[in-house]
Design a protein around this motif. Structure first.
Motif, PDB file in Angstrom:
ATOM      1  N   LYS A   1       0.835  -1.209   0.000  1.00  0.00           N
ATOM      2  CA  LYS A   1       0.000   0.000   0.000  1.00  0.00           C
ATOM      3  C   LYS A   1       0.867   1.256   0.000  1.00  0.00           C
ATOM      4  O   LYS A   1       0.487   2.284  -0.579  1.00  0.00           O
ATOM      5  N   ALA A   2       2.042   1.207   0.632  1.00  0.00           N
ATOM      6  CA  ALA A   2       2.961   2.343   0.579  1.00  0.00           C
ATOM      7  C   ALA A   2       3.464   2.533  -0.853  1.00  0.00           C
ATOM      8  O   ALA A   2       3.573   3.670  -1.344  1.00  0.00           O
ATOM      9  N   ALA A   3       3.750   1.436  -1.534  1.00  0.00           N
ATOM     10  CA  ALA A   3       4.192   1.519  -2.933  1.00  0.00           C
ATOM     11  C   ALA A   3       3.084   2.114  -3.807  1.00  0.00           C
ATOM     12  O   ALA A   3       3.355   2.926  -4.708  1.00  0.00           O
ATOM     13  N   LEU A   4       1.844   1.752  -3.526  1.00  0.00           N
ATOM     14  CA  LEU A   4       0.702   2.297  -4.280  1.00  0.00           C
ATOM     15  C   LEU A   4       0.672   3.824  -4.154  1.00  0.00           C
ATOM     16  O   LEU A   4       0.441   4.547  -5.119  1.00  0.00           O
ATOM     17  N   THR A   5       0.945   4.287  -2.938  1.00  0.00           N
ATOM     18  CA  THR A   5       0.921   5.727  -2.663  1.00  0.00           C
ATOM     19  C   THR A   5       2.043   6.445  -3.428  1.00  0.00           C
ATOM     20  O   THR A   5       1.841   7.531  -3.975  1.00  0.00           O
ATOM     21  N   THR A   6       3.206   5.837  -3.487  1.00  0.00           N
ATOM     22  CA  THR A   6       4.320   6.447  -4.222  1.00  0.00           C
ATOM     23  C   THR A   6       4.032   6.441  -5.720  1.00  0.00           C
ATOM     24  O   THR A   6       4.270   7.435  -6.416  1.00  0.00           O
ATOM     25  N   TRP A   7       3.484   5.324  -6.197  1.00  0.00           N
ATOM     26  CA  TRP A   7       3.096   5.246  -7.613  1.00  0.00           C
ATOM     27  C   TRP A   7       2.075   6.346  -7.943  1.00  0.00           C
ATOM     28  O   TRP A   7       2.105   6.939  -9.027  1.00  0.00           O
ATOM     29  N   ASN A   8       1.192   6.647  -7.008  1.00  0.00           N
ATOM     30  CA  ASN A   8       0.172   7.667  -7.258  1.00  0.00           C
ATOM     31  C   ASN A   8       0.796   9.029  -7.570  1.00  0.00           C
ATOM     32  O   ASN A   8       0.242   9.804  -8.354  1.00  0.00           O
TER      33      ASN A   8
END
Ligand SMILES: NC(=O)c1ccc[n+]([C@@H]2O[C@H](COP(=O)([O-])OP(=O)(O)OC[C@H]3O[C@@H](n4cnc5c(N)ncnc54)[C@H](OP(=O)(O)O)[C@@H]3O)[C@@H](O)[C@H]2O)c1
Length: 241
Positions: free
Chosen positions: A149-156
């Motif tokens: 979920k942290a990676a999702l946030t960075t991808w965003n």
């Protein structure tokens, strides 16, 4: 004007609530997921404007087929599919099973959003919205799931930068504990539920509608200058400044 909304993982829980929120407002909604039965249930719960498409968001071929079935214009993409896949796997007892655990969480929570957004990017209307469902777990640890979920946030962040020149916003909603979904399988005990409620500042347990209303707002005209952000919807269980 009626918009077209795509909600991944729209057969259950938060995704279904988001689909029904847009449907109730007169929008046309496409819900996706791997299991046909929950998707049909969402269609039945709607007012006739919801269509279901079976699609595993981590499978490039299925995502390409989904994109080909969609209308030429999509106003809002909600990357909601995901969950803590550790709940479905045995505790890792080898490097191989540990690798599986991390890969599976990454595929469910990051790859689904990356592939779907990439496949639909050309169809997302100028001044449209991409909304991804993250988690409080991105800030609380939670192993492979929290890291995904942290990676999702960075991808965003990069998604917001790439789509921003077209007026498209990209944001993450990070829920705290949300009851009544399939997320926890059968693992939620009354004691744990009480702990999670007590951890909020408003002594309240989150509901799928809390996330649905936030998604609806992020897709509205009033939210056109909000992009590249994480909106925490957790009753203050974890606060920003
Ligand atoms: N409930 C909470 O407390 C909570 C808190 C923070 C964040 N979240 C996040 O909120 C989102 C929704 O979760 P929920 O609580 O509503 O749980 P849920 O009821 O388990 O919903 C997850 C949905 O995602 C779909 N899905 C999973 N993997 C998929 C894939 N590869 N392709 C397509 N669809 C897929 C599932 O359908 P199929 O299995 O049929 O594919 C299911 O409909 C998730 O991203 C979750 O991580 C939940």
């Amino acid at each position: 004007m009626s918009r077209t909304i795509v909600v991944t993982g729209g057969g259950t829980g938060i995704g279904r609530a988001i689909a029904l929120r847009f449907d109730a407002a007169g929008d046309t909604v496409v819900v996706t997921g791997r299991r046909p039965e929950p998707l049909k249930e969402t269609v039945r719960a709607g007012t006739g404007r919801i269509e279901a498409v079976r699609c595993d968001g981590a499978d490039p071929t299925q995502v390409r087929e989904l994109a080909e079935r969609l209308p030429g214009r999509v106003d809002v993409l909600v990357n909601n599919a995901g969950g803590n896949t550790d709940f479905d796997l045995a505790e890792p007892d080898s490097l191989e099973s540990l690798a599986d655990q991390w890969r599976t969480n990454f595929e469910a929570n990051v790859l689904t959003a990356v592939l779907t957004t990439h496949a639909l990017a050309g169809r997302i209307a100028d001044h449209g919205s991409v909304i991804s469902v993250g988690s409080i777990a991105a800030d609380n640890g939670a192993g492979a799931y929290g890291a995904a979920k942290a990676a999702l946030t960075t991808w965003n962040l990069s998604t917001a930068a790439v789509l921003g020149p077209r007026g498209i916003t990209a944001n993450v909603i990070a829920p705290g504990y949300i009851a009544t979904t399939e997320f926890f399988r059968d693992r939620m005990t009354p004691q744990r539920r009480d702990q999670l409620r007590t951890a909020t500042l408003n002594d309240r347990i989150g509901q799928p509608a809390d996330i649905a209303e936030t998604a609806y707002f992020l897709a509205s005209d009033g939210a056109r200058h909000i992009t590249g952000q994480v909106l925490h919807v957790n009753g203050g269980a974890r606060t920003t400044r």
